[in-house]
Motif scaffolding. Sequence first.
Motif, PDB file in Angstrom:
ATOM      1  N   TRP A 127      40.118  53.936  59.602  1.00 58.73           N
ATOM      2  CA  TRP A 127      39.151  52.880  60.256  1.00 58.73           C
ATOM      3  C   TRP A 127      39.765  51.998  61.141  1.00 58.73           C
ATOM      4  CZ3 TRP A 127      34.451  53.687  61.572  1.00 58.73           C
ATOM      5  CH2 TRP A 127      33.389  52.686  61.540  1.00 58.73           C
TER       6      TRP A 127
ATOM      7  N   TYR B  88      34.236  62.476  62.669  1.00 63.44           N
ATOM      8  CA  TYR B  88      33.191  62.238  61.628  1.00 63.44           C
ATOM      9  C   TYR B  88      33.668  63.560  60.500  1.00 63.44           C
ATOM     10  CZ  TYR B  88      29.322  62.389  58.281  1.00 63.44           C
ATOM     11  OH  TYR B  88      28.692  62.437  57.054  1.00 63.44           O
TER      12      TYR B  88
ATOM     13  N   MET C 198      29.987  55.691  60.451  1.00 66.99           N
ATOM     14  CA  MET C 198      30.125  56.656  61.720  1.00 66.99           C
ATOM     15  C   MET C 198      28.917  57.784  61.402  1.00 66.99           C
ATOM     16  SD  MET C 198      33.350  58.999  62.759  1.00 66.99           S
ATOM     17  CE  MET C 198      34.102  57.827  63.905  1.00 66.99           C
ATOM     18  N   ASN C 199      28.408  58.070  62.478  1.00 69.12           N
ATOM     19  CA  ASN C 199      27.204  59.096  62.470  1.00 69.12           C
ATOM     20  C   ASN C 199      27.674  60.454  62.326  1.00 69.12           C
ATOM     21  OD1 ASN C 199      25.287  57.176  62.445  1.00 69.12           O
ATOM     22  ND2 ASN C 199      24.387  57.850  64.396  1.00 69.12           N
TER      23      ASN C 199
ATOM     24  N   GLN D 245      40.623  53.242  64.476  1.00 71.02           N
ATOM     25  CA  GLN D 245      39.343  53.434  65.324  1.00 71.02           C
ATOM     26  C   GLN D 245      39.007  52.172  65.960  1.00 71.02           C
ATOM     27  OE1 GLN D 245      39.774  56.878  64.868  1.00 71.02           O
ATOM     28  NE2 GLN D 245      37.490  56.536  65.586  1.00 71.02           N
TER      29      GLN D 245
ATOM     30  N   ASP E  60      29.533  56.950  70.937  1.00 71.33           N
ATOM     31  CA  ASP E  60      28.709  57.604  69.690  1.00 71.33           C
ATOM     32  C   ASP E  60      28.715  56.320  68.906  1.00 71.33           C
ATOM     33  OD1 ASP E  60      26.958  59.016  67.923  1.00 71.33           O
ATOM     34  OD2 ASP E  60      27.930  60.874  68.106  1.00 71.33           O
ATOM     35  N   TYR E  61      28.031  56.527  67.667  1.00 67.08           N
ATOM     36  CA  TYR E  61      28.180  55.602  66.404  1.00 67.08           C
ATOM     37  C   TYR E  61      28.945  56.085  65.515  1.00 67.08           C
ATOM     38  CZ  TYR E  61      23.967  53.531  68.730  1.00 67.08           C
ATOM     39  OH  TYR E  61      23.116  53.051  69.824  1.00 67.08           O
ATOM     40  N   ASN E  62      30.185  55.776  65.167  1.00 65.33           N
ATOM     41  CA  ASN E  62      30.925  54.587  65.954  1.00 65.33           C
ATOM     42  C   ASN E  62      32.146  55.219  66.233  1.00 65.33           C
ATOM     43  OD1 ASN E  62      29.261  51.954  66.202  1.00 65.33           O
ATOM     44  ND2 ASN E  62      29.109  52.555  64.158  1.00 65.33           N
ATOM     45  N   THR E  63      32.286  55.434  67.602  1.00 62.13           N
ATOM     46  CA  THR E  63      33.793  56.091  68.101  1.00 62.13           C
ATOM     47  C   THR E  63      34.424  54.970  68.710  1.00 62.13           C
ATOM     48  OG1 THR E  63      32.701  56.374  70.155  1.00 62.13           O
ATOM     49  CG2 THR E  63      32.471  58.163  68.637  1.00 62.13           C
TER      50      THR E  63
ATOM     51  N   ALA F 110      29.513  62.637  65.087  1.00 56.81           N
ATOM     52  CA  ALA F 110      30.515  62.068  65.942  1.00 56.81           C
ATOM     53  C   ALA F 110      31.940  62.500  66.134  1.00 56.81           C
ATOM     54  CB  ALA F 110      30.339  60.449  65.802  1.00 56.81           C
TER      55      ALA F 110
ATOM     56  N   GLY G   7      24.128  58.706  59.637  1.00 56.56           N
ATOM     57  CA  GLY G   7      25.620  58.528  59.385  1.00 56.56           C
ATOM     58  C   GLY G   7      26.092  58.510  58.002  1.00 56.56           C
TER      59      GLY G   7
END
Length: 436
Positions: free
Chosen positions: A152, A111, A104-105, A155, A68-71, A108, A138
């Motif tokens: 972050w 999130y 991040m969307n 991540q 996903d955006y952004n995992t 996700a 996101g």
Amino acid sequence: MLLLLLACKDDAVDSAVTYEPVWPDWTMEHWVWKDESTQESALALVDGYLERDIPVGAIIIDSPWATDYNTFEWDPVAYPDPQGMVDELHAKGVKVFVWIVPAMNVGAPGYDDAAANDWFMRSKEGGSVTTDWWKGTGSLIDYWNPDALAWWHTQMDKTLQYGIDGWKCDGLDYNVVFVPYSPAAGRVVERIEYSHAYYRDFHDYTREQLGDERVNTVRPIDNYGLDVGGEIVSFAPVDITWAGWVGDQDADFGGLTAAMNNFYHSAEFGYVLFGSDIGGYREDGSELGRTKEVLIRWAQQGAFMPIMENGGGGAHEPWKYDDETVTIYRDFVELHYALLPYLNAEGAKALATGTSLLSFPDQEGYEYWLGPDLFVAPMLEEGTTRTVELPADADWVYLFSGEAVSGTVTLDVPYSEFPVFYRQGSEVGDALKAAL
């Protein structure tokens, strides 16, 4: 204007000083990529070039690649063995970039927790944290919150653990104009301030974790078709833009001209190393997505840039056209590799002295110096005729004929040639002649 530029070029650099590049040795090698690839197609793309004796220095794994955006976690269907893929590419001498943005969307994994912790930028104090973009809806990371930044980084570590060589940092930072308030800083953040925080963090943290052989590809000036420059359309900080790219052009000569316009403004702003998506990112609606002539002329122009990278939508592989295209493409990649010592040396000088590796006498035809000893005239329309006004500061030689030329010249330029001129007696001229 021409005389002023020449004077600046003469005064800017002390020829007695030796400058060392701060970027990795592989930075200006030939890169390739495809829009929306898979592990299988990425490996096949690299092999396609190598099997045709076309060297590849790096590949960009573009979006979408994650769950996903952004995992920062590889999609197990498209990329079932990411470590195996990275290891195989490294074994072939190919570096790996991975696409990313600073957001991040909604929906996700992770999130909701980040939002509950107030780790995202807001539209205003107490306002919305979301922004719509080309991959959904996101939220942008609040780089002024140390807890958000630490999270972050954990991540990012999910991808860094595979030993990648850098990121393709795409331009979602501009959306901060819709969510400009940092809860942590308690103030509105300027767009350029947010952009610089984004690019510096990916630059610094990646090198901190994996070493100085890492570099990110980032945006220099990108004006999206407007003939403007300056800070308002600049993205990454000049001092860490070691692999800039101007993207999202159409797959035609208008797109190539738009890329040249961004080069002009990037050079004027002081960016040093940059290039564009050879052949254009978008497609022209035809079966292959662009004509053979556009691909060849853009590839030739890309060979005489600091960054030579080829990718986007549709067919960018020269073998999808014909054998002539493969031969021409290979020849110009080899010329680019012959340029690498010159580009590294002159690029290091330019960065250290606050100049650019490119300089333009004006915007007419986007002719440019590449360092002090090369002058390039891009082919910006169909056909094989090009008129070039050569600078009066040197005795010039047309690379493909070896003939001395001066003043205004009109050339017949078949697909196998390109309007490149070297300063008579220069080392780079000798290197290029040897590579022909």
